[in-house]
Enzyme design. Structure first.
Site, mmCIF file in Angstrom:
data_model
loop_
_atom_site.group_PDB
_atom_site.id
_atom_site.type_symbol
_atom_site.label_atom_id
_atom_site.label_comp_id
_atom_site.label_asym_id
_atom_site.label_seq_id
_atom_site.Cartn_x
_atom_site.Cartn_y
_atom_site.Cartn_z
ATOM 1 N N LEU A 20 -7.586 0.448 -4.421
ATOM 2 C CA LEU A 20 -7.736 0.794 -3.001
ATOM 3 C C LEU A 20 -6.747 0.016 -2.141
ATOM 4 C CD1 LEU A 20 -9.383 2.516 -1.044
ATOM 5 C CD2 LEU A 20 -10.898 0.554 -0.720
ATOM 6 N N GLY A 433 1.521 -23.231 8.011
ATOM 7 C CA GLY A 433 1.972 -23.646 6.684
ATOM 8 C C GLY A 433 2.782 -22.618 5.927
ATOM 9 N N CYS A 517 -7.821 -9.249 -1.384
ATOM 10 C CA CYS A 517 -8.735 -9.902 -2.310
ATOM 11 C C CYS A 517 -8.297 -11.323 -2.595
ATOM 12 C CB CYS A 517 -8.736 -9.154 -3.644
ATOM 13 S SG CYS A 517 -9.363 -7.498 -3.483
ATOM 14 N N HIS A 643 -6.874 -27.572 9.407
ATOM 15 C CA HIS A 643 -6.816 -26.214 9.958
ATOM 16 C C HIS A 643 -8.062 -25.448 9.528
ATOM 17 C CE1 HIS A 643 -5.544 -22.125 10.776
ATOM 18 N NE2 HIS A 643 -5.803 -21.823 9.518
ATOM 19 N N HIS A 696 -3.126 -11.782 11.806
ATOM 20 C CA HIS A 696 -3.643 -10.763 10.889
ATOM 21 C C HIS A 696 -3.129 -9.380 11.240
ATOM 22 C CE1 HIS A 696 -6.343 -14.207 10.731
ATOM 23 N NE2 HIS A 696 -6.360 -13.948 9.447
HETATM 24 N N1 GLN Z 1 -1.807 -23.503 5.004
HETATM 25 C C1 GLN Z 1 -2.349 -22.237 4.698
HETATM 26 C C2 GLN Z 1 -1.346 -21.152 5.048
HETATM 27 O O1 GLN Z 1 -0.644 -21.295 5.980
HETATM 28 C C3 GLN Z 1 -3.638 -21.977 5.433
HETATM 29 C C4 GLN Z 1 -4.221 -20.648 5.105
HETATM 30 C C5 GLN Z 1 -5.568 -20.365 5.718
HETATM 31 O O2 GLN Z 1 -6.001 -21.021 6.615
HETATM 32 N N2 GLN Z 1 -6.252 -19.363 5.263
HETATM 33 O O3 GLN Z 1 -1.263 -20.137 4.414
HETATM 34 ZN ZN ZN Z 2 -6.248 -20.046 8.623
#
Ligand code: GLN
Ligand code: ZN
Length: 755
Positions: A20, A433, A517, A643, A696
């Protein structure tokens, strides 16, 4: 043969080989048509139904499929679609995807709906947005279509839909109206859906109401009762459709009495995470109602202990007539991978302890039918000891004292020391990052993994990428640099694979958001670190620039929360073992000249118990110290960042401050920076970078948009504490949009400095 008393709450849907995901990505790129995507989807649904049928499951769900998310499906089913998507002039499916990940194109420019973690899982749902003008009514037919699709294949299913209470509870209200203003319309809409299903000869409908396991206050309880009193009446008036109230992720102690009084035909309770479920049932359970007893864990990958499960069933059957007990999964199997059969690399003595979705179907059948052979085999398995022990780690844990959890000097004193060391401008800019993981980056990793290129070639390639990435960041004008994380596929899998005690699957993917995933590592034995993990990459990166490069690690709580934990050792022990391993890495980075170290705790909030009364004693009291353990030993001049993403942090900001990091960045853009109020009220002390744009989505935020976000931020947070950054890592983004976005981000920070 169907085993009359077995049920499944939901089945994985992304495909055994993530079909998918790949089909949707092709669809977005215009490489396959909508009907080809629909065809893949239909094949995946059929696969799941057939597996369940073959295992003899009696109550097989339908409408548990989704192209993106079931909550979003429910919103589209009932017309809870914000104006901005409706007015775009897109097809239904395109509109749906616009709400899921935003739309930027000929027809307009709209952001995605916010996304949040689904209860205490690592799955994310889309938060429906209700406007005052929203007309809650049935406009879709997905449950009916999928029911008929299964029927055509000769499979009788139970259509399942997110229930009205949970839907209205999770929705966000943008206007003056609130949940209770929509109850009457929602009831009518759900009743109409039930009627349509009854017309197609459905025997059952299942309303998924996980929100009942949260704390339910008086007002919410009233809403719940008013919904179901009316809905049951309306459904009963039109058909003899049976109604299942399905709950999961905990127990329903606040509404149990109401639930059993309302007159459902079936009630689904979770006996795995629901600590009080058994106690509740013992108080009384109505005679002619089926109890869907969730005893097979839908969230972990370990074989069920049949002796223990049988004992539980025996307890349940003291209060509920055995013929009314349906053996079920504790929640949807969406949260586990498809099948152990897809694993070829792990040794048999490991694999025999695993049970994924398809194996769990067989466990349901074994337990429901009382299969004696299976019971003997299971007993033998649990009698054999399995995990490798590491005495050294166990001793180190035993020797920990309060000083191991306390960084010195205090944060404000450290701040002065660090100011003099780094001389960063006001509103320092950085990223979280990772940089875009292009096809060539992934290909390089894959080639190395398969032995097609040498270690030297692999390292050379990544070093070139790091150098380019750093040059790009310098050109863009970012202040604190990252190396880009090209060596990592996944922030948890990467560390798990370098630390002893974990095992790895090849194919055990579980959905995280949309069709994306993750492949969680499995904690198999005592955890320890035998060699440095990231030091060489970070040192190389730092050699490319004068600006500080952040070392980049994943924190112990996140590693544990995104792994499948052991069940034979406490979570606290597991997290402390991981913390010691990461602490060694932190100290090695520091020793090698890395001045800033970020320890990501993306998943810190994820496993927060769903009921407030359990937060501290069951979770925060070991999770926060685990983070402190990782960095307590660093020098005052080393700056520790952390983070976090995708969650409502509002209610735990004091605990977050108590992690004692120097700087934290978080996701905030999709939640409209609501978090700022909470930070403000708590006099949050850690320096903070609330993400100024949503990574996102591929859309590029304008400079002005970021300036506006920053204005909102400085209205609530002391300017000298504010960092400027995107809301998460950039690895899923394309290069072009990333560069454009970051340029706007730096320009926005510069404008703020001038103001
Ligand atoms: N340091 C990771 C990145 O930048 C943090 C990812 C996350 O918070 N999901 O990909
Ligand atoms: Zn994050």
């Amino acid at each position: 043969m169907s085993i009359q008393n077995t049920s499944v709450v939901g089945f994985p849907r992304v495909g055994k080989n993530r079909e998918l995901k790949f089909a949707s990505e092709k669809f977005f790129k215009g490489e396959v048509s909508e009907s080809e995507l629909q065809k893949t989807a239909a094949e995946l649904r059929l696969y799941g139904w057939k597996k369940q049928q073959a295992a003899g499951i009696a109550y097989i769900p339908s409408n548990d499929f989704s192209f993106y998310d079931n909550v979003l499906d429910t919103a589209f089913l009932f017309n809870v679609i914000p104006e901005r998507y409706r007015n775009l002039g897109l097809s239904d499916l395109e509109k749906y995807f616009a709400a899921a990940h935003g739309y930027q194109g000929e027809k307009g420019d709209v952001k995605a709906l916010p996304m949040k973690k689904w209860f205490n899982t690592n799955y994310h749902y889309i938060v429906p947005e209700v406007e005052d003008s929203t007309e809650f009514k049935l406009i879709g037919s997905k449950p009916v279509q999928e029911f008929n699709e299964a029927k055509k294949a000769g499979i009788e299913t139970v259509p399942t839909v997110i229930g009205a209470y949970t839907f209205l509870r999770l929705a966000r209200y943008n206007g003056k109206k609130c949940a209770k203003d929509f109850v009457a319309d929602a009831v009518a809409a759900y009743a109409e859906l039930a009627e349509q299903l009854a017309l197609e000869d459905a025997k059952w409908i299942s309303f998924a109401e996980p929100a009942l396991v949260l704390d339910v206050n008086t007002e919410e309880r009233k809403i719940f009762n008013s919904i179901y009193a009316a809905l049951l009446k309306q459904i009963r008036a039109k058909s003899s459709l049976k109604i299942l109230l399905q709950t999961y992720f905990g127990d329903i102690r606040d509404v149990y009495g109401d639930v059993i009084a309302l007159g459902f035909d079936g009630v689904g309770l979770d006996f795995v995470e629901g600590r009080k479920s058994l106690e509740l049932v013992q108080k009384g359970f109505p005679k002619d109602v089926l109890l869907f007893a969730g005893i097979v864990n839908g969230k972990n990958i370990w074989r069920a202990d049949y002796v223990q499960k049988n004992a539980l069933l025996a307890q349940i059957e003291k209060s509920v007539d055995a013929s009314n007990v349906v053996v079920s999964t504790s929640c949807s199997l969406l949260h586990v991978p498809y099948t152990v059969a897809a694993e070829q690399k792990l040794p048999a003595n490991v694999l025999e302890h695993f049970s994924f979705a398809e194996e769990k179907l067989l466990e349901l059948a074994d337990l429901a039918s009382g299969n004696a052979d299976a019971l003997e085999k299971n007993k033998a398995l649990f009698a054999s000891s399995r995990t490798p022990e590491n005495r050294a780690v166990q001793n180190e844990l035993a020797a920990l004292s309060a000083a191991d959890f306390e960084r010195k000097p205090n944060r404000l004193d450290r701040r002065e020391i660090q100011k003099n060391r780094f001389h960063l401008p006001a509103f320092p800019t950085t990223t979280i990052g990772s940089f875009p993981q292009t096809a060539e980056v992934r290909a390089n990793r894959a080639a190395f993994r398969k032995g097609e290129i040498s270690k030297e070639q692999y390292v050379k390639f990544n070093q070139k990428k790091i150098a380019e990435c750093i040059q790009l960041q310098e050109e863009i004008g970012l202040d604190v640099i990252v190396h880009g994380e090209f060596e990592r596929n996944d922030m948890v899998e990467y560390f798990g694979s370098k630390i002893d005690g974990f095992v790895f699957t090849q194919n055990a993917w579980v959905q995280s958001y949309g069709t994306r995933c993750v492949k969680p590592p499995v904690v198999w034995g005592d955890v320890s670190r035998s060699a440095p993990i990231t030091v060489e990459w970070s040192v190389y990166a730092q050699s490319c620039t004068q600006k500080p490069v952040k070392g980049m690690l994943t924190g112990p709580v996140t590693i544990l929360n995104w792994s499948f934990p052991r069940e034979d050792v406490s979570l606290k022990t597991q997290v402390q073992q991981i913390a010691l391993a990461i602490r060694d890495e932190v100290l090695d980075l520091e020793k090698n000249g890395i001045r800033i170290i970020q320890i990501d705790e993306a998943a810190l909030r994820e496993k927060l118990p769903l009921r407030k009364s359990d937060w501290h004693k069951e979770y925060l009291d070991w999770a926060i110290p685990a983070f402190r353990l990782v960095h307590a030993k660093v020098k005052p001049e080393t700056q520790i960042h952390t983070h976090m993403c995708y969650s409502e942090f509002g209610d735990i900001v004091r605990d977050i401050d108590n992690m004692d990091a120097d700087v934290i960045t978080f996701e905030a853009s999709r939640s409209d920076l609501k978090l700022l109020d909470a930070l403000n009220e708590a006099h949050f002390e850690t320096e903070v970078g609330p993400g100024v744009y949503d990574i996102h989505s591929p859309r590029v935020p304008s400079e002005q948009e970021i300036v506006d976000a920053l204005h909102k931020i400085i209205a609530k947070i002391p300017q000298q504490n504010v960092w400027v950054n995107p809301d998460c890592g950039l690895k899923t983004r394309g290069e072009t949009e990333t560069t454009a976005s970051l340029k706007n981000l730096v320009a926005a920070a510069k404008r703020l400095r001038l103001e």
